[in-house]
Design an enzyme around this catalytic site. Structure first.
Site, PDB file in Angstrom:
ATOM      1  N   CYS A  94       0.817  -1.217   0.000  1.00  0.00           N
ATOM      2  CA  CYS A  94       0.000   0.000   0.000  1.00  0.00           C
ATOM      3  C   CYS A  94       0.858   1.279   0.000  1.00  0.00           C
ATOM      4  CB  CYS A  94      -0.970  -0.037   1.173  1.00  0.00           C
ATOM      5  SG  CYS A  94      -2.394   1.012   0.925  1.00  0.00           S
ATOM      6  N   HIS A 189      -3.436  -5.610   2.307  1.00  0.00           N
ATOM      7  CA  HIS A 189      -3.044  -5.873   3.689  1.00  0.00           C
ATOM      8  C   HIS A 189      -3.681  -7.220   4.038  1.00  0.00           C
ATOM      9  CE1 HIS A 189      -1.679  -1.743   4.541  1.00  0.00           C
ATOM     10  NE2 HIS A 189      -2.669  -1.336   3.773  1.00  0.00           N
TER      11      HIS A 189
HETATM   12  N1  GLN Z   1      -1.938   6.614   2.585  1.00  0.00           N
HETATM   13  C1  GLN Z   1      -2.238   5.736   1.526  1.00  0.00           C
HETATM   14  C2  GLN Z   1      -3.649   5.779   1.019  1.00  0.00           C
HETATM   15  O1  GLN Z   1      -4.580   6.058   1.760  1.00  0.00           O
HETATM   16  C3  GLN Z   1      -1.829   4.346   1.943  1.00  0.00           C
HETATM   17  C4  GLN Z   1      -2.721   3.708   2.960  1.00  0.00           C
HETATM   18  C5  GLN Z   1      -2.271   2.342   3.369  1.00  0.00           C
HETATM   19  O2  GLN Z   1      -1.071   2.041   3.395  1.00  0.00           O
HETATM   20  N2  GLN Z   1      -3.234   1.516   3.724  1.00  0.00           N
HETATM   21  O3  GLN Z   1      -3.843   5.513  -0.146  1.00  0.00           O
END
Ligand code: GLN
Length: 240
Positions: A94, A189
């Site tokens: 992510c 995730h």
């Molecule tokens: N900040 C990023 C987003 O919202 C990554 C979020 C995350 O790692 N879950 O796209």
């Protein structure tokens, strides 16, 4: 016993939704092959080289943590790029995936500089793409996970697979992640590796290949991992 070393970058900032579980899964499956996986947490990068590193891992984080982590990692971006080009296996999740690109544009239009390791960028919106996700990959088969991101990523590199449930890289092209050389980037995730042994083994096998170590046995008993994956598939189909 053989040994591999994984560098876990920015472990103090990037660990959303138990991304640390990916390290545990790698350790467990390495152990079953008589390989000790040494974990080195790297939160300050000044002067770090990757000579002792066999695999690297970067988890996900909020926009704020992501921008701090990017500044730190930018000190070794050339070293990291060279290692990726040389075939070092790596997993980025992510936020960790997004900042491999050139920039990340926040919902208010602020441009956060990425590492620029690969030529793509991500644009974020306030409406988030969340929920269970299932993808089909030619290389890895069915992959499952959980996504929660505002960022939308488009690129022309190879992807991890085609989305059958959920969003993936963005709202429109039904593609998920990136697969470039031995680098895997993904919005998943979950953590992703415990439920997707194919990816765990891929990273370990590539690291062994690179280091000239045996990767035996190739196949393990995956009953539990498959059962965990099936829970997500069943739940996704029911809620589709
Ligand atoms: N900040 C990023 C987003 O919202 C990554 C979020 C995350 O790692 N879950 O796209």
């Amino acid at each position: 016993m053989h040994e591999l070393t994984i560098y876990h970058f920015m472990s103090d900032k990037l660990n959303l939704y138990s991304d640390i579980g990916n390290i545990i899964a790698l350790k467990q499956r390495a152990k079953k092959r008589n390989i000790k996986l040494n974990v080195v947490e790297i939160n300050e990068t000044e002067g770090v080289t990757l000579e002792e590193c066999d695999i690297f891992f970067i988890g996900g984080g909020s926009d704020r943590e992501q921008s701090i982590a990017t500044k730190e990692l930018s000190k070794i971006k050339t070293v990291l790029k060279d290692a990726i080009e040389d075939g070092m296996p790596g997993l980025t999740i992510c936020g960790g995936y997004q900042f491999l690109g050139t920039k990340y544009i926040t919902p208010d239009g602020t441009e956060l500089e990425g590492l620029g390791i690969l030529d793509f960028y991500t644009e974020s919106r306030t409406d988030r793409l969340t929920g269970d996700i299932v993808i089909e990959s030619d290389t890895f088969g069915t992959i499952v996970g959980f996504e929660n991101h505002g960022g939308r990523t488009h690129h022309n590199f190879g992807t991890l697979g085609h989305v059958t449930v959920g969003y993936g890289n963005n709202d429109d092209d039904k593609q998920e992640g990136i697969h470039y050389k031995n680098l895997l980037g993904t919005y998943l995730h979950g953590p992703i590796l415990p439920k997707n042994h194919e990816l765990t083994d891929y990273l370990l096998e590539k690291a062994c290949e690179r280091k000239g170590l045996p990767f035996e046995p190739k196949q393990l008993d995956n009953t539990e991992e498959e059962a965990a994956k099936q829970v997500i598939i069943d739940r996704s189909v029911k809620n589709k």
